[in-house]
Enzyme design. Structure first.
Site, mmCIF file in Angstrom:
data_model
loop_
_atom_site.group_PDB
_atom_site.id
_atom_site.type_symbol
_atom_site.label_atom_id
_atom_site.label_comp_id
_atom_site.label_asym_id
_atom_site.label_seq_id
_atom_site.Cartn_x
_atom_site.Cartn_y
_atom_site.Cartn_z
ATOM 1 N N HIS A 89 0.812 -1.221 0.000
ATOM 2 C CA HIS A 89 0.000 0.000 0.000
ATOM 3 C C HIS A 89 0.848 1.274 0.000
ATOM 4 O O HIS A 89 0.340 2.351 -0.305
ATOM 5 C CB HIS A 89 -0.998 0.007 1.170
ATOM 6 C CG HIS A 89 -0.409 0.229 2.534
ATOM 7 N ND1 HIS A 89 -0.212 -0.779 3.440
ATOM 8 C CD2 HIS A 89 0.002 1.354 3.147
ATOM 9 C CE1 HIS A 89 0.279 -0.284 4.561
ATOM 10 N NE2 HIS A 89 0.429 1.014 4.404
ATOM 11 N N ASP A 148 -0.093 -7.545 1.242
ATOM 12 C CA ASP A 148 0.388 -6.185 1.469
ATOM 13 C C ASP A 148 1.914 -6.109 1.537
ATOM 14 O O ASP A 148 2.475 -5.489 2.441
ATOM 15 C CB ASP A 148 -0.224 -5.607 2.746
ATOM 16 C CG ASP A 148 -0.060 -4.077 2.815
ATOM 17 O OD1 ASP A 148 0.211 -3.459 1.769
ATOM 18 O OD2 ASP A 148 -0.180 -3.519 3.926
ATOM 19 N N ASN A 191 5.430 4.350 9.254
ATOM 20 C CA ASN A 191 6.117 3.122 9.661
ATOM 21 C C ASN A 191 5.793 1.944 8.746
ATOM 22 O O ASN A 191 6.461 0.901 8.813
ATOM 23 C CB ASN A 191 5.729 2.718 11.093
ATOM 24 C CG ASN A 191 6.526 3.449 12.149
ATOM 25 O OD1 ASN A 191 6.021 4.348 12.817
ATOM 26 N ND2 ASN A 191 7.786 3.058 12.311
ATOM 27 N N SER A 192 4.772 2.080 7.910
ATOM 28 C CA SER A 192 4.372 0.981 7.035
ATOM 29 C C SER A 192 5.538 0.473 6.205
ATOM 30 O O SER A 192 6.211 1.246 5.524
ATOM 31 C CB SER A 192 3.260 1.430 6.080
ATOM 32 O OG SER A 192 2.019 1.405 6.709
ATOM 33 N N LEU A 222 -11.026 -19.502 -4.347
ATOM 34 C CA LEU A 222 -11.597 -20.841 -4.200
ATOM 35 C C LEU A 222 -13.021 -20.900 -4.722
ATOM 36 O O LEU A 222 -13.494 -21.948 -5.161
ATOM 37 C CB LEU A 222 -11.548 -21.244 -2.721
ATOM 38 C CG LEU A 222 -11.777 -22.704 -2.357
ATOM 39 C CD1 LEU A 222 -10.810 -23.614 -3.114
ATOM 40 C CD2 LEU A 222 -11.636 -22.904 -0.859
ATOM 41 N N GLY A 223 -13.702 -19.760 -4.700
ATOM 42 C CA GLY A 223 -15.080 -19.719 -5.195
ATOM 43 C C GLY A 223 -16.094 -20.210 -4.191
ATOM 44 O O GLY A 223 -17.101 -20.826 -4.577
#
Length: 360
Positions: free
Chosen positions: A91, A121, A194-195, A261-262
């Site tokens: 992100h 992420d 900090n991400s 997976l559906g």
């Protein structure tokens, strides 16, 4: 930083006591430090020296696209022929055209985004030092040392750029508060910026990548929704997940798409019924107090392989399925073409069935 939730703080305070005795102003003597005071000083010295060593491998990330921008942090995990590899959060660089690495001062290094993994992420980028690159870079050689044992209560350090690059390589400390399969919860202070930065143990080894934090929870007070501040709930992506995602990103060199997976699933607990799950409780066998039930199927790989509505998921690739998150955590580390073995309890047949699925 665009998605990180929010933060609180923790500090280590060391108090040095001088004890003065005697009647006169100048007649004083120093008391020997106690054992615990010596241990505190030793811990402080260890953290200081460790920070000096590993911080040269911690970087800032500055990403821009038009009038928008994003600031985050990253950790160098590999060097190959003068090219340094950095892991950060997806992100931080999502939707950005230009990404630069910052190492303090006024210097920004051009970088190349190798790829990213939106589901987990994480992202990988590279940069190289030029003739004016500055100091040595510390490399966290995560693929060549044994996995660290992470335990609740152990001291951890977070290094990053909270609230902007002007706070480059800020250090905060705390402890591991909780551990799940894919995540480490900590009370080390982290903030926007900090991400993508590292969470390290006391010896300086990377144990996770900081990604988010709880800020508020909500309470319904007589029909009025009230925000209640939350303290000390930061989260880092576990190193085992980081390593798997880095391997996939380096192999594919693109944005990783994890397979679907559906199925639509619902957690059911006979002692904690909800309006949505109450009608499914009779489907649980008497030996089960809770389970994850398939409530709907799309025309995906699960349906093609023979999964049915009302099947209760027991295991996926040998791992117990207790919550819907357990299933997501497994799927989010698989790629198209991988095999998934589901063990389900089939309510209509009152028996356990094993289903092998090739993901698409």
């Amino acid at each position: 930083m665009k998605k990180i939730r929010k933060w609180i703080s923790l500090g280590l305070v060391i108090v040095c006591l001088g004890i003065f005795t005697g009647c006169g102003l100048f007649s004083s003597s120093e008391k020997e430090p106690t054992k615990i005071e010596k241990e505190i000083v030793e811990i402080q010295s260890t953290i200081t020296e460790t920070y000096k060593k590993i911080s040269t491998g911690c970087v800032g990330i500055y990403a821009t696209s038009g009038d928008s921008g994003s600031v985050g942090s990253g950790v160098v995990y590999k060097e190959d022929k003068g090219i340094y590899y950095v892991v950060t959060n997806h992100h931080v660089i999502e939707g950005m055209r230009t990404v630069r690495v910052y190492r303090g001062g006024a210097k920004y290094f051009k970088s190349t985004v190798i790829g990213s993994d939106p589901k987990n992420d994480l992202a990988v980028l590279t940069f190289s030092l030029d003739l004016f690159g500055g100091s040595e870079v510390y490399v966290q050689d995560i693929f060549n040392y044994e996995d660290e044992i992470v335990t609740v209560g152990q001291t951890v350090m977070a290094i990053g750029c909270p609230l902007g690059l002007e706070n480059f390589n800020t250090l905060t400390t705390g402890v591991v508060s909780r551990i799940t399969k894919n995540e480490i919860q900590t009370n080390a202070e982290i903030n926007p910026g900090n991400s993508g930065g590292g969470l390290f143990n006391a010896s300086g080894r990377l144990i996770g990548i900081n990604s988010s934090k709880e800020v508020f929870t909500q309470s319904n007070e007589d029909g009025v929704i009230i925000d209640i501040p939350v303290e000390g709930l930061g989260y880092a992506i576990s190193l085992n997940v980081v390593k798997k995602c880095i391997t996939d990103i380096e192999s594919k060199k693109t944005v990783i798409e994890r397979p679907l997976l559906g199925v639509t699933v619902l957690p059911v607990n006979r002692y904690l019924p909800t309006q949505e799950s109450e009608s499914y409780i009779p489907l649980l066998p008497n030996t089960m107090d809770a389970g994850v039930i398939v409530t709907n199927l799309s025309n995906g790989v699960a349906k093609k392989a023979g999964v049915l509505v009302n099947d209760i998921l027991l295991k996926a690739n040998g791992t117990d399925i207790v919550t819907t998150l357990d299933l997501s955590n497994i799927l989010n580390l698989l790629l198209a073409g991988d095999k998934l073995t589901l063990e389900v309890y089939r309510t209509s047949e009152q028996k356990t069935v094993t289903i092998d699925i090739t993901l698409e």
